[in-house]
Design a protein around this motif. Structure first.
Motif, PDB file in Angstrom:
ATOM      1  N   PRO A 223       0.836  -1.204   0.000  1.00 19.63           N
ATOM      2  CA  PRO A 223       0.000   0.000   0.000  1.00 19.63           C
ATOM      3  C   PRO A 223       0.868   1.249   0.000  1.00 19.63           C
ATOM      4  N   ARG A 224       0.314   2.342  -0.484  1.00 24.58           N
ATOM      5  CA  ARG A 224       1.070   3.593  -0.510  1.00 24.58           C
ATOM      6  C   ARG A 224       1.441   4.081   0.884  1.00 24.58           C
ATOM      7  N   THR A 225       0.741   3.588   1.901  1.00 25.99           N
ATOM      8  CA  THR A 225       1.040   3.971   3.282  1.00 25.99           C
ATOM      9  C   THR A 225       2.254   3.244   3.847  1.00 25.99           C
ATOM     10  N   ALA A 226       2.825   2.310   3.104  1.00 18.01           N
ATOM     11  CA  ALA A 226       4.005   1.597   3.586  1.00 18.01           C
ATOM     12  C   ALA A 226       5.141   2.588   3.850  1.00 18.01           C
ATOM     13  N   PRO A 227       5.968   2.306   4.856  1.00 20.97           N
ATOM     14  CA  PRO A 227       7.069   3.219   5.155  1.00 20.97           C
ATOM     15  C   PRO A 227       7.957   3.490   3.939  1.00 20.97           C
ATOM     16  N   ALA A 228       8.388   4.741   3.797  1.00 18.97           N
ATOM     17  CA  ALA A 228       9.232   5.116   2.658  1.00 18.97           C
ATOM     18  C   ALA A 228      10.495   4.267   2.595  1.00 18.97           C
ATOM     19  N   ARG A 229      11.034   3.933   3.760  1.00 17.90           N
ATOM     20  CA  ARG A 229      12.235   3.097   3.794  1.00 17.90           C
ATOM     21  C   ARG A 229      11.976   1.740   3.141  1.00 17.90           C
ATOM     22  N   SER A 230      10.797   1.179   3.381  1.00 18.88           N
ATOM     23  CA  SER A 230      10.464  -0.119   2.800  1.00 18.88           C
ATOM     24  C   SER A 230      10.432  -0.035   1.283  1.00 18.88           C
ATOM     25  N   VAL A 231       9.816   1.013   0.769  1.00 18.87           N
ATOM     26  CA  VAL A 231       9.737   1.211  -0.676  1.00 18.87           C
ATOM     27  C   VAL A 231      11.136   1.323  -1.270  1.00 18.87           C
ATOM     28  N   GLU A 232      11.979   2.110  -0.630  1.00 17.59           N
ATOM     29  CA  GLU A 232      13.342   2.307  -1.133  1.00 17.59           C
ATOM     30  C   GLU A 232      14.135   1.006  -1.170  1.00 17.59           C
ATOM     31  N   ILE A 233      14.019   0.211  -0.105  1.00 14.86           N
ATOM     32  CA  ILE A 233      14.791  -1.027  -0.035  1.00 14.86           C
ATOM     33  C   ILE A 233      14.314  -2.028  -1.079  1.00 14.86           C
ATOM     34  N   VAL A 234      12.994  -2.138  -1.235  1.00 14.76           N
ATOM     35  CA  VAL A 234      12.446  -3.069  -2.227  1.00 14.76           C
ATOM     36  C   VAL A 234      12.938  -2.703  -3.629  1.00 14.76           C
ATOM     37  N   GLU A 235      12.874  -1.417  -3.948  1.00 14.43           N
ATOM     38  CA  GLU A 235      13.323  -0.977  -5.275  1.00 14.43           C
ATOM     39  C   GLU A 235      14.819  -1.182  -5.454  1.00 14.43           C
ATOM     40  N   SER A 236      15.600  -0.877  -4.413  1.00 13.40           N
ATOM     41  CA  SER A 236      17.053  -1.008  -4.532  1.00 13.40           C
ATOM     42  C   SER A 236      17.489  -2.462  -4.649  1.00 13.40           C
ATOM     43  N   ALA A 237      16.664  -3.375  -4.153  1.00 16.69           N
ATOM     44  CA  ALA A 237      16.984  -4.800  -4.266  1.00 16.69           C
ATOM     45  C   ALA A 237      16.705  -5.341  -5.663  1.00 16.69           C
ATOM     46  N   GLY A 238      16.036  -4.542  -6.484  1.00 16.56           N
ATOM     47  CA  GLY A 238      15.783  -4.949  -7.861  1.00 16.56           C
ATOM     48  C   GLY A 238      14.446  -5.610  -8.097  1.00 16.56           C
ATOM     49  N   ALA A 239      13.587  -5.628  -7.080  1.00 16.70           N
ATOM     50  CA  ALA A 239      12.259  -6.225  -7.252  1.00 16.70           C
ATOM     51  C   ALA A 239      11.356  -5.286  -8.043  1.00 16.70           C
ATOM     52  N   SER A 240      10.347  -5.847  -8.683  1.00 15.19           N
ATOM     53  CA  SER A 240       9.312  -5.051  -9.340  1.00 15.19           C
ATOM     54  C   SER A 240       8.297  -4.648  -8.274  1.00 15.19           C
ATOM     55  N   LEU A 241       8.068  -3.339  -8.120  1.00 11.06           N
ATOM     56  CA  LEU A 241       7.220  -2.834  -7.033  1.00 11.06           C
ATOM     57  C   LEU A 241       5.927  -2.257  -7.587  1.00 11.06           C
ATOM     58  N   HIS A 242       4.794  -2.636  -6.964  1.00 10.55           N
ATOM     59  CA  HIS A 242       3.487  -2.066  -7.275  1.00 10.55           C
ATOM     60  C   HIS A 242       2.917  -1.458  -5.996  1.00 10.55           C
ATOM     61  N   LEU A 243       2.496  -0.202  -6.039  1.00 10.71           N
ATOM     62  CA  LEU A 243       1.884   0.459  -4.894  1.00 10.71           C
ATOM     63  C   LEU A 243       0.384   0.597  -5.138  1.00 10.71           C
ATOM     64  N   THR A 244      -0.405   0.315  -4.099  1.00  6.43           N
ATOM     65  CA  THR A 244      -1.860   0.388  -4.202  1.00  6.43           C
ATOM     66  C   THR A 244      -2.407   1.351  -3.146  1.00  6.43           C
ATOM     67  N   ASP A 245      -3.709   1.623  -3.246  1.00  6.50           N
ATOM     68  CA  ASP A 245      -4.321   2.590  -2.333  1.00  6.50           C
ATOM     69  C   ASP A 245      -4.529   2.037  -0.927  1.00  6.50           C
ATOM     70  N   GLY A 246      -4.521   0.730  -0.755  1.00  7.69           N
ATOM     71  CA  GLY A 246      -4.720   0.137   0.567  1.00  7.69           C
ATOM     72  C   GLY A 246      -4.374  -1.333   0.550  1.00  7.69           C
ATOM     73  N   MET A 247      -4.465  -1.988   1.728  1.00  6.17           N
ATOM     74  CA  MET A 247      -4.106  -3.394   1.828  1.00  6.17           C
ATOM     75  C   MET A 247      -5.094  -4.288   1.094  1.00  6.17           C
ATOM     76  N   ASP A 248      -6.368  -3.952   1.121  1.00 10.99           N
ATOM     77  CA  ASP A 248      -7.349  -4.758   0.390  1.00 10.99           C
ATOM     78  C   ASP A 248      -7.007  -4.782  -1.095  1.00 10.99           C
ATOM     79  N   GLU A 249      -6.671  -3.608  -1.645  1.00 15.34           N
ATOM     80  CA  GLU A 249      -6.294  -3.515  -3.057  1.00 15.34           C
ATOM     81  C   GLU A 249      -4.981  -4.259  -3.337  1.00 15.34           C
ATOM     82  N   ALA A 250      -4.077  -4.215  -2.344  1.00 12.43           N
ATOM     83  CA  ALA A 250      -2.804  -4.911  -2.515  1.00 12.43           C
ATOM     84  C   ALA A 250      -3.012  -6.421  -2.613  1.00 12.43           C
ATOM     85  N   PHE A 251      -3.869  -6.961  -1.754  1.00 16.13           N
ATOM     86  CA  PHE A 251      -4.143  -8.398  -1.807  1.00 16.13           C
ATOM     87  C   PHE A 251      -4.841  -8.764  -3.120  1.00 16.13           C
TER      88      PHE A 251
END
Length: 328
Positions: free
Chosen positions: A108-136
Protein backbone atom coordinates in the motif's frame (compact mmCIF):
# COMPACT_ATOMS: atom_id res chain seq x y z
CA UNK A 1 10.04 -28.94 -4.77
CA UNK A 2 6.28 -29.40 -4.30
CA UNK A 3 4.69 -28.65 -0.93
CA UNK A 4 2.85 -31.65 0.52
CA UNK A 5 0.99 -30.05 3.37
CA UNK A 6 -2.23 -31.60 4.60
CA UNK A 7 -5.03 -29.03 4.83
CA UNK A 8 -6.08 -28.59 8.45
CA UNK A 9 -2.77 -29.88 9.86
CA UNK A 10 -0.84 -27.88 12.41
CA UNK A 11 2.84 -26.97 12.19
CA UNK A 12 5.02 -29.19 14.37
CA UNK A 13 8.42 -28.76 15.97
CA UNK A 14 9.90 -31.14 13.37
CA UNK A 15 8.81 -28.71 10.63
CA UNK A 16 10.58 -25.87 12.43
CA UNK A 17 13.76 -27.90 12.90
CA UNK A 18 13.69 -28.70 9.17
CA UNK A 19 13.27 -25.02 8.32
CA UNK A 20 16.17 -24.14 10.62
CA UNK A 21 18.44 -26.54 8.76
CA UNK A 22 17.29 -25.21 5.39
CA UNK A 23 17.83 -21.51 6.13
CA UNK A 24 21.07 -21.90 8.10
CA UNK A 25 23.76 -19.82 6.44
CA UNK A 26 21.21 -17.54 4.79
CA UNK A 27 19.93 -15.74 7.91
CA UNK A 28 21.37 -14.58 11.22
CA UNK A 29 21.01 -16.36 14.56
CA UNK A 30 20.03 -13.18 16.38
CA UNK A 31 21.08 -12.41 19.97
CA UNK A 32 18.94 -13.33 22.96
CA UNK A 33 19.87 -10.97 25.78
CA UNK A 34 18.75 -10.08 29.29
CA UNK A 35 17.85 -6.40 29.49
CA UNK A 36 18.60 -4.62 32.77
CA UNK A 37 17.02 -1.43 31.42
CA UNK A 38 13.71 -3.07 30.52
CA UNK A 39 13.80 -5.09 33.73
CA UNK A 40 13.95 -1.86 35.72
CA UNK A 41 11.26 -0.25 33.55
CA UNK A 42 8.77 -3.12 33.78
CA UNK A 43 9.54 -4.36 37.28
CA UNK A 44 10.16 -7.94 36.18
CA UNK A 45 13.11 -9.78 34.58
CA UNK A 46 13.06 -9.23 30.81
CA UNK A 47 14.86 -11.19 28.10
CA UNK A 48 14.72 -9.87 24.55
CA UNK A 49 15.13 -11.77 21.30
CA UNK A 50 16.67 -9.11 19.05
CA UNK A 51 15.16 -10.06 15.73
CA UNK A 52 15.52 -6.44 14.64
CA UNK A 53 19.17 -7.38 14.03
CA UNK A 54 18.07 -10.00 11.48
CA UNK A 55 19.03 -9.68 7.85
CA UNK A 56 16.60 -7.23 6.15
CA UNK A 57 15.79 -5.71 9.55
CA UNK A 58 13.09 -8.13 10.70
CA UNK A 59 12.19 -11.77 11.31
CA UNK A 60 10.53 -11.88 7.88
CA UNK A 61 13.80 -12.93 6.22
CA UNK A 62 13.43 -16.34 7.85
CA UNK A 63 10.05 -17.24 6.41
CA UNK A 64 10.77 -15.76 3.00
CA UNK A 65 14.01 -17.72 2.73
CA UNK A 66 12.40 -20.94 3.93
CA UNK A 67 9.77 -20.66 1.19
CA UNK A 68 12.13 -19.53 -1.57
CA UNK A 69 14.33 -22.56 -0.96
CA UNK A 70 11.40 -24.89 -1.70
CA UNK A 71 10.76 -23.48 -5.20
CA UNK A 72 11.00 -25.79 -8.20
CA UNK A 73 12.82 -24.78 -11.37
CA UNK A 74 9.67 -23.65 -13.17
CA UNK A 75 8.59 -21.56 -10.16
CA UNK A 76 12.04 -19.96 -9.93
CA UNK A 77 11.96 -19.11 -13.62
CA UNK A 78 8.48 -17.55 -13.46
CA UNK A 79 9.25 -15.54 -10.34
CA UNK A 80 7.48 -14.89 -7.04
CA UNK A 81 5.04 -12.29 -5.78
CA UNK A 82 4.25 -11.04 -2.28
CA UNK A 83 1.89 -8.57 -0.65
CA UNK A 84 3.25 -6.63 2.29
CA UNK A 85 2.84 -3.70 4.64
CA UNK A 86 6.61 -3.34 4.50
CA UNK A 87 8.81 -5.96 6.14
CA UNK A 88 7.71 -9.05 4.22
CA UNK A 89 8.22 -7.16 0.98
CA UNK A 90 11.71 -6.11 2.03
CA UNK A 91 12.56 -9.67 3.02
CA UNK A 92 11.28 -11.22 -0.17
CA UNK A 93 12.97 -8.62 -2.39
CA UNK A 94 16.36 -8.94 -0.70
CA UNK A 95 16.40 -12.69 -0.18
CA UNK A 96 15.04 -13.42 -3.67
CA UNK A 97 17.82 -11.28 -5.15
CA UNK A 98 20.38 -13.21 -3.09
CA UNK A 99 18.96 -16.49 -4.39
CA UNK A 100 18.65 -15.16 -7.99
CA UNK A 101 14.85 -15.35 -8.12
CA UNK A 102 12.82 -12.58 -9.75
CA UNK A 103 10.48 -10.96 -7.22
CA UNK A 104 7.41 -8.74 -7.46
CA UNK A 105 6.21 -6.90 -4.35
CA UNK A 106 2.82 -5.25 -3.84
CA UNK A 107 2.47 -2.71 -1.01
CA UNK A 108 0.00 0.00 0.00
CA UNK A 109 1.07 3.59 -0.51
CA UNK A 110 1.04 3.97 3.28
CA UNK A 111 4.00 1.60 3.59
CA UNK A 112 7.07 3.22 5.16
CA UNK A 113 9.23 5.12 2.66
CA UNK A 114 12.24 3.10 3.79
CA UNK A 115 10.46 -0.12 2.80
CA UNK A 116 9.74 1.21 -0.68
CA UNK A 117 13.34 2.31 -1.13
CA UNK A 118 14.79 -1.03 -0.03
CA UNK A 119 12.45 -3.07 -2.23
CA UNK A 120 13.32 -0.98 -5.27
CA UNK A 121 17.05 -1.01 -4.53
CA UNK A 122 16.98 -4.80 -4.27
CA UNK A 123 15.78 -4.95 -7.86
CA UNK A 124 12.26 -6.23 -7.25
CA UNK A 125 9.31 -5.05 -9.34
CA UNK A 126 7.22 -2.83 -7.03
CA UNK A 127 3.49 -2.07 -7.27
CA UNK A 128 1.88 0.46 -4.89
CA UNK A 129 -1.86 0.39 -4.20
CA UNK A 130 -4.32 2.59 -2.33
CA UNK A 131 -4.72 0.14 0.57
CA UNK A 132 -4.11 -3.39 1.83
CA UNK A 133 -7.35 -4.76 0.39
CA UNK A 134 -6.29 -3.52 -3.06
CA UNK A 135 -2.80 -4.91 -2.51
CA UNK A 136 -4.14 -8.40 -1.81
CA UNK A 137 -6.45 -8.18 -4.84
CA UNK A 138 -3.62 -7.20 -7.19
CA UNK A 139 -1.43 -9.93 -5.78
CA UNK A 140 -4.14 -12.47 -6.55
CA UNK A 141 -4.26 -11.26 -10.15
CA UNK A 142 -0.49 -11.50 -10.54
CA UNK A 143 -0.57 -14.99 -9.09
CA UNK A 144 -3.13 -15.86 -11.75
CA UNK A 145 -0.61 -14.73 -14.37
CA UNK A 146 1.83 -17.41 -13.27
CA UNK A 147 3.83 -15.93 -10.40
CA UNK A 148 4.28 -18.05 -7.27
CA UNK A 149 2.78 -16.46 -4.18
CA UNK A 150 4.98 -16.17 -1.11
CA UNK A 151 2.27 -15.34 1.38
CA UNK A 152 3.31 -13.36 4.49
CA UNK A 153 1.53 -15.78 6.84
CA UNK A 154 -0.79 -18.28 5.12
CA UNK A 155 1.94 -20.72 4.17
CA UNK A 156 3.27 -23.58 6.33
CA UNK A 157 6.82 -23.19 5.03
CA UNK A 158 6.83 -19.47 5.86
CA UNK A 159 5.41 -20.17 9.32
CA UNK A 160 8.01 -22.86 9.97
CA UNK A 161 10.69 -20.35 9.01
CA UNK A 162 9.29 -17.78 11.43
CA UNK A 163 9.14 -20.52 14.05
CA UNK A 164 12.93 -20.65 14.08
CA UNK A 165 12.73 -17.43 16.13
CA UNK A 166 10.99 -19.40 18.88
CA UNK A 167 13.38 -22.32 18.46
CA UNK A 168 16.38 -20.08 19.11
CA UNK A 169 14.61 -18.24 21.94
CA UNK A 170 13.84 -21.53 23.70
CA UNK A 171 17.43 -22.70 23.29
CA UNK A 172 19.13 -19.46 24.32
CA UNK A 173 16.97 -17.83 27.02
CA UNK A 174 16.96 -18.54 30.73
CA UNK A 175 13.76 -19.19 32.66
CA UNK A 176 10.69 -17.51 31.13
CA UNK A 177 7.06 -17.58 32.18
CA UNK A 178 5.53 -15.32 29.53
CA UNK A 179 6.58 -14.43 25.98
CA UNK A 180 5.03 -11.56 24.04
CA UNK A 181 4.84 -11.58 20.24
CA UNK A 182 3.41 -8.95 17.90
CA UNK A 183 0.58 -10.11 15.63
CA UNK A 184 -0.27 -9.01 12.10
CA UNK A 185 -1.52 -11.98 10.08
CA UNK A 186 -0.25 -14.37 12.72
CA UNK A 187 2.68 -16.10 11.03
CA UNK A 188 5.26 -15.11 13.64
CA UNK A 189 3.18 -15.95 16.70
CA UNK A 190 2.09 -19.23 15.11
CA UNK A 191 5.68 -20.33 14.59
CA UNK A 192 7.00 -18.99 17.88
CA UNK A 193 4.16 -20.47 19.94
CA UNK A 194 4.59 -23.85 18.26
CA UNK A 195 8.30 -23.93 19.08
CA UNK A 196 7.97 -22.63 22.63
CA UNK A 197 5.14 -24.97 23.63
CA UNK A 198 7.13 -27.91 22.29
CA UNK A 199 10.37 -26.95 24.02
CA UNK A 200 9.16 -25.01 27.06
CA UNK A 201 5.95 -26.74 28.26
CA UNK A 202 3.82 -24.50 30.46
CA UNK A 203 5.06 -21.22 29.02
CA UNK A 204 2.40 -18.62 28.19
CA UNK A 205 2.50 -16.90 24.79
CA UNK A 206 0.68 -13.57 24.44
CA UNK A 207 -0.12 -11.84 21.18
CA UNK A 208 -0.11 -8.06 20.82
CA UNK A 209 -2.09 -5.99 18.31
CA UNK A 210 -2.65 -2.28 17.83
CA UNK A 211 -6.08 -0.68 17.64
CA UNK A 212 -7.15 -0.63 14.01
CA UNK A 213 -5.09 -3.74 13.20
CA UNK A 214 -7.10 -6.34 15.11
CA UNK A 215 -7.32 -9.26 12.72
CA UNK A 216 -6.45 -12.00 15.22
CA UNK A 217 -8.41 -10.73 18.22
CA UNK A 218 -11.50 -10.30 16.06
CA UNK A 219 -11.03 -13.79 14.65
CA UNK A 220 -10.78 -15.25 18.14
CA UNK A 221 -13.98 -13.43 19.11
CA UNK A 222 -15.78 -14.66 15.97
CA UNK A 223 -14.54 -18.25 16.06
CA UNK A 224 -12.66 -17.94 12.77
CA UNK A 225 -11.05 -15.47 10.36
CA UNK A 226 -13.11 -12.38 9.56
CA UNK A 227 -12.28 -9.27 7.50
CA UNK A 228 -11.38 -6.20 9.57
CA UNK A 229 -11.20 -2.51 8.86
CA UNK A 230 -7.67 -1.15 9.07
CA UNK A 231 -6.80 2.22 10.58
CA UNK A 232 -3.60 1.70 12.60
CA UNK A 233 -0.48 3.67 11.69
CA UNK A 234 1.40 0.42 12.26
CA UNK A 235 1.11 -0.85 8.69
CA UNK A 236 3.42 -3.80 9.34
CA UNK A 237 0.71 -5.29 11.59
CA UNK A 238 -2.17 -4.38 9.28
CA UNK A 239 -3.48 -7.62 7.79
CA UNK A 240 -7.05 -7.44 6.46
CA UNK A 241 -7.69 -10.84 8.07
CA UNK A 242 -5.76 -13.73 9.53
CA UNK A 243 -5.80 -17.10 7.77
CA UNK A 244 -7.49 -20.29 8.89
CA UNK A 245 -4.02 -21.74 9.42
CA UNK A 246 -2.82 -19.00 11.76
CA UNK A 247 -6.19 -18.82 13.52
CA UNK A 248 -6.15 -22.56 14.23
CA UNK A 249 -2.75 -22.26 15.88
CA UNK A 250 -3.50 -19.11 17.84
CA UNK A 251 -6.79 -20.44 19.18
CA UNK A 252 -4.92 -23.48 20.47
CA UNK A 253 -1.55 -22.09 21.58
CA UNK A 254 -1.93 -18.39 22.46
CA UNK A 255 -3.04 -17.36 25.95
CA UNK A 256 -4.63 -14.12 24.79
CA UNK A 257 -4.19 -11.35 22.26
CA UNK A 258 -3.73 -7.99 23.98
CA UNK A 259 -4.67 -4.68 22.41
CA UNK A 260 -2.72 -1.40 22.68
CA UNK A 261 -3.17 2.01 21.10
CA UNK A 262 -1.01 3.40 18.30
CA UNK A 263 0.12 6.08 20.72
CA UNK A 264 1.33 3.51 23.24
CA UNK A 265 3.04 1.50 20.51
CA UNK A 266 5.01 4.56 19.40
CA UNK A 267 5.82 5.40 23.01
CA UNK A 268 7.06 1.81 23.35
CA UNK A 269 9.48 2.39 20.47
CA UNK A 270 10.84 5.45 22.26
CA UNK A 271 11.15 3.49 25.50
CA UNK A 272 13.01 0.68 23.75
CA UNK A 273 15.49 3.25 22.48
CA UNK A 274 15.88 4.93 25.86
CA UNK A 275 15.88 1.91 28.17
CA UNK A 276 17.17 -0.94 25.99
CA UNK A 277 19.34 0.90 23.50
CA UNK A 278 17.59 -0.54 20.45
CA UNK A 279 15.82 1.23 17.59
CA UNK A 280 12.60 -0.67 16.94
CA UNK A 281 9.51 0.05 14.88
CA UNK A 282 6.09 0.42 16.59
CA UNK A 283 5.26 -3.18 15.64
CA UNK A 284 7.83 -4.05 18.31
CA UNK A 285 7.19 -1.00 20.50
CA UNK A 286 3.67 -2.29 21.17
CA UNK A 287 5.20 -5.08 23.25
CA UNK A 288 6.04 -2.77 26.16
CA UNK A 289 2.53 -1.53 27.04
CA UNK A 290 1.32 -5.11 26.62
CA UNK A 291 4.11 -6.36 28.88
CA UNK A 292 2.84 -4.01 31.58
CA UNK A 293 -0.57 -5.66 31.28
CA UNK A 294 0.97 -9.13 31.57
CA UNK A 295 3.10 -8.06 34.54
CA UNK A 296 0.01 -6.83 36.38
CA UNK A 297 -1.87 -10.06 35.72
CA UNK A 298 0.91 -12.52 36.46
CA UNK A 299 2.39 -10.72 39.47
CA UNK A 300 5.82 -10.95 41.01
CA UNK A 301 6.71 -14.31 39.50
CA UNK A 302 6.69 -13.02 35.92
CA UNK A 303 9.80 -13.54 33.83
CA UNK A 304 9.13 -11.86 30.51
CA UNK A 305 10.40 -12.61 27.01
CA UNK A 306 9.96 -10.09 24.20
CA UNK A 307 10.36 -10.90 20.51
CA UNK A 308 11.63 -7.52 19.25
CA UNK A 309 10.54 -8.17 15.70
CA UNK A 310 11.92 -5.37 13.50
CA UNK A 311 13.63 -2.02 13.04
CA UNK A 312 12.36 -0.80 9.66
CA UNK A 313 11.10 2.64 10.66
CA UNK A 314 13.18 5.76 10.15
CA UNK A 315 13.90 8.46 12.69
CA UNK A 316 11.58 10.72 10.70
CA UNK A 317 8.80 8.09 10.89
CA UNK A 318 9.06 7.70 14.66
CA UNK A 319 9.45 11.40 15.36
CA UNK A 320 6.51 12.20 13.10
CA UNK A 321 4.29 9.78 15.01
CA UNK A 322 5.65 11.08 18.31
CA UNK A 323 4.63 14.62 17.35
CA UNK A 324 1.23 13.42 16.16
CA UNK A 325 0.52 11.72 19.50
CA UNK A 326 2.02 14.43 21.70
CA UNK A 327 4.92 12.32 22.92
CA UNK A 328 7.63 14.99 22.62
Amino acid sequence: MELSWEVGALIGISDIHAAAERIAGHVVRTPTVESPGLTALLGAPVTAKLELLQRTGSFKARGATARLLTLGERERAAGVVAVSGGNHGIALAVMAAALEVKATVVMPRTAPARSVEIVESAGASLHLTDGMDEAFALTARLRGEGLTLVHPFDDPEVIAGQGTVGLEFAEDAGELTDVLVSVGGGGLITGVATALHALRPGIRVWGVETEGAQAMSRALEAGGPVPVELSSVVTTLSAPSVSQLTYDHASTLVTEVLLVSDRDAVRGSLELAEHAGVWAEPAAGCLLPAARQVRERVGDGARLGLVVCGRNATVADIMGWADRFGLR
